[in-house]
Write a protein that holds these residues in place. Structure first.
Motif, mmCIF file in Angstrom:
data_model
loop_
_atom_site.group_PDB
_atom_site.id
_atom_site.type_symbol
_atom_site.label_atom_id
_atom_site.label_comp_id
_atom_site.label_asym_id
_atom_site.label_seq_id
_atom_site.Cartn_x
_atom_site.Cartn_y
_atom_site.Cartn_z
ATOM 1 N N THR A 127 0.835 -1.204 0.000
ATOM 2 C CA THR A 127 0.000 0.000 0.000
ATOM 3 C C THR A 127 0.865 1.247 0.000
ATOM 4 N N SER A 154 1.166 4.086 -3.015
ATOM 5 C CA SER A 154 0.902 5.506 -2.787
ATOM 6 C C SER A 154 2.105 6.357 -3.191
ATOM 7 N N ASN A 209 -5.132 11.133 -9.437
ATOM 8 C CA ASN A 209 -4.615 12.203 -8.584
ATOM 9 C C ASN A 209 -3.915 13.292 -9.380
ATOM 10 N N TRP A 232 -0.678 12.452 -1.273
ATOM 11 C CA TRP A 232 0.020 11.202 -0.946
ATOM 12 C C TRP A 232 -0.763 10.446 0.124
ATOM 13 N N ALA A 245 -3.892 9.053 -1.345
ATOM 14 C CA ALA A 245 -3.611 7.880 -2.169
ATOM 15 C C ALA A 245 -3.510 6.620 -1.318
ATOM 16 N N VAL A 246 -2.993 6.755 -0.086
ATOM 17 C CA VAL A 246 -2.966 5.597 0.819
ATOM 18 C C VAL A 246 -4.380 5.095 1.064
ATOM 19 N N THR A 261 -6.125 3.317 -2.017
ATOM 20 C CA THR A 261 -5.743 1.957 -2.390
ATOM 21 C C THR A 261 -6.837 0.957 -2.024
ATOM 22 N N CYS A 276 -1.842 5.762 7.683
ATOM 23 C CA CYS A 276 -2.210 7.149 7.373
ATOM 24 C C CYS A 276 -1.619 8.112 8.399
#
Length: 542
Positions: A351, A355, A427, A481, A484-485, A488, A526
């Motif tokens: 993951t 990201s 993104n 960023w 994006a985590v 996923t 996160c």
């Protein structure tokens, strides 16, 4: 005129050169980042074997060929209109709650709010701990994707429309709070410090010294969050909330590409209207336009309430409390997935790699396009290129990440790479829009004064534009960023790997306690990314 002299002139001209300066430490962070990206791509391309799906190229071409002939039958257009109204209603109500919560909490979690005032050195340690705890608290709602929130809320509230509204509002409120806090920190300069030194309390000092500077970006982000909420409502529809997402699933499952493009164009049009509304409000301003926008927002909220008809009483009912207690009992204590710690840590690593790759693809492309996409071109060629760039950004962010992942799976074999590229392209559209609006909001007086004094265009850009835009670019890039985590999760549904794929397997098996463990791992990841982001930004501002 020497470069330092030009920079001094730019500051004295009344321009806001900004607080962000990329010292030598910035190169260290860049090297670490690029090494991590190369390591991730190398592992996927070398260790995992072939990645190209040679048989899928014809299907990929067939899908995009259908863009020229969307389904325009009366029955389907009526169905699309009804679905769009549902999606828009979820987005309106979810955004309203998110912005209100984000503004209040954003002030309270900003470094500016927690910074000790002049003469308060004995409380600096306490202030730092308070800021850290509030930031970590935000990681919990922010780390859970809205699709996961929808699945959990569905178990408690049933098929009530509040499921979609709250699934958007809860994570978006936490995300908005984080971004608003960072905008406030970037905007708090010498004027705020002077008021605090003179004895002003934090609230009035923020109101008078920070809000006027930060307001354009706060408004920009609110409208951007509205546009994001539309796309999130589409994703929620793909997991059962109805609206455009549900129609997309039906059309995709039947390979009816013409219908898919009609639905995509609908999302693009909604996004274009929202973007135009927000940019027009920022650029034109004025009390009359602001009042008109407030009336329009009120009308949308009332229309959404009428269309969805959410049952507020259900939230506070005894039955809801009973179902919530049952859900918590099933999910806690969290357990490890099948395969134990090794499987969980492997998923977390993949993951993180996805990201990083997605963030790099998005950031490089977005910064390259932002200055072209920004409105305000002075020549016809610049304005035409800007319009094309804005439509490109709009199209790439209008397709939700699962759709991009499916398209890349036409070209690549299942694995982390198609998921990372899907998130990168999506993104790119989001980050490109944010960066373009940063450029539009820049104070151009410094740049214009340097050009008027004879400075070369490149020097004027480097000394008057980059210092202003760099901090905001960095803030938005690091923010994406972290997003994006979270995202996923949704590309994991279509086999992209990582914690998202693990979570989907657990959801299908109704393994709720293992789901809780995976969600907890995602929250921790996160929070880690958030702390890294704050550390990077802090080191580059010093």
């Amino acid at each position: 005129m020497s470069a330092p002299t030009r920079l001094t002139v730019a500051r004295d001209a009344g321009g806001r050169a900004g607080r962000w300066r990329p010292p030598g430490g910035g190169r260290g962070w860049a090297v670490v980042w690029m090494l991590a990206v190369v390591w991730s791509l190398g592992g996927w391309l070398v260790a995992d074997g072939p990645v190209v799906n040679a048989s899928g190229w014809s299907r990929f071409a067939e899908f995009f060929a259908a863009a020229l002939s969307p389904q325009l039958s009366t029955d389907f257009l009526l169905r699309t209109g009804s679905a769009a109204l549902s999606t828009l209603s979820y987005a309106v109500l979810g955004t309203l709650l998110a912005v209100v919560v984000g503004l209040v909490i954003g002030v309270l979690v900003s470094e500016t709010w927690w910074a000790a005032g002049t003469g308060a050195t004995s409380h600096r340690g306490v202030s730092r701990v308070g800021w850290l705890l509030t930031r970590l608290a935000l990681a919990v709602p922010r780390g859970v994707h809205e699709a996961v929130w929808a699945l959990l809320l569905l178990s408690v509230l049933g098929r009530d429309p509040l499921v979609g509204v709250l699934a958007i509002a809860i994570p978006f409120g936490a995300i908005t709070a984080k971004v608003y806090a960072e905008i406030i920190d970037e905007s708090a300069g010498d004027a705020y410090a002077a008021l605090r030194a003179a004895g002003a309390r934090r609230g009035p000092a923020l109101l008078y010294a920070v809000l006027p500077t930060a307001l354009p970006d706060l408004v920009s982000y609110a409208f951007y969050r509205f546009e994001c909420a539309v796309r999130s409502a589409v994703v929620l529809g793909m997991v059962g909330a109805g609206g455009l997402g549900f129609e997309l699933v039906l059309s995709l499952s039947g390979s009816r590409h013409a219908e898919v493009w009609t639905l995509i164009y609908t999302v693009v049009v909604i996004g274009a209207v929202v973007e135009r509304w927000g940019s027009g409000l920022r650029r034109a301003g004025g009390a009359a336009r602001s009042r008109l926008s407030a009336v329009a927002v009120l009308g949308l909220v009332l229309a959404a309430l009428v269309h969805l008809g959410p049952s507020l009483s259900r939230v506070v009912s005894f039955r809801t409390a009973e179902l919530l207690a049952g859900l918590v009992a099933e999910m806690f204590p969290p357990s490890l997935p099948e395969g134990g710690w090794s499987r969980l840590l492997e998923g977390a690593l993949v993951t993180l790699q996805m990201s990083l790759v997605a963030g790099t693809v998005a950031a490089v492309a977005a910064v390259a396009v932002a200055f072209v996409a920004a409105r305000g071109g002075t020549t016809p060629a610049h304005r035409s290129a800007g319009m094309l760039a804005r439509w490109l950004l709009l199209l790439t962010r209008s397709l939700p990440p699962p759709i991009w992942a499916l398209l890349f799976l036409f070209l690549l074999l299942p694995g982390p790479l198609p998921g990372a590229l899907a998130l990168g392209v999506y993104n790119f559209g989001v980050l490109g829009r944010l960066c373009a609006e940063v450029v539009e909001n820049l104070d151009r007086r410094s740049h214009d004064h340097l050009v008027a004094t004879g400075a070369p265009a490149v020097s004027a850009f480097a000394y008057a534009v980059v210092p202003q835009a760099g901090g905001r670019f960095l803030t938005y890039g690091l923010y994406r960023w972290e997003v994006a985590v979270r995202e996923t999760v949704v590309v994991g549904i279509v086999g992209a790997g990582g914690l998202g794929r693990l979570l989907e397997d657990q959801r299908v098996a109704f393994d709720l306690d293992a789901m809780a463990g995976t969600v907890l791992a995602l929250i921790v990841l996160c929070a880690l990314v958030d702390l890294i982001s704050a550390t990077v930004r802090g080191s580059l501002r010093r």
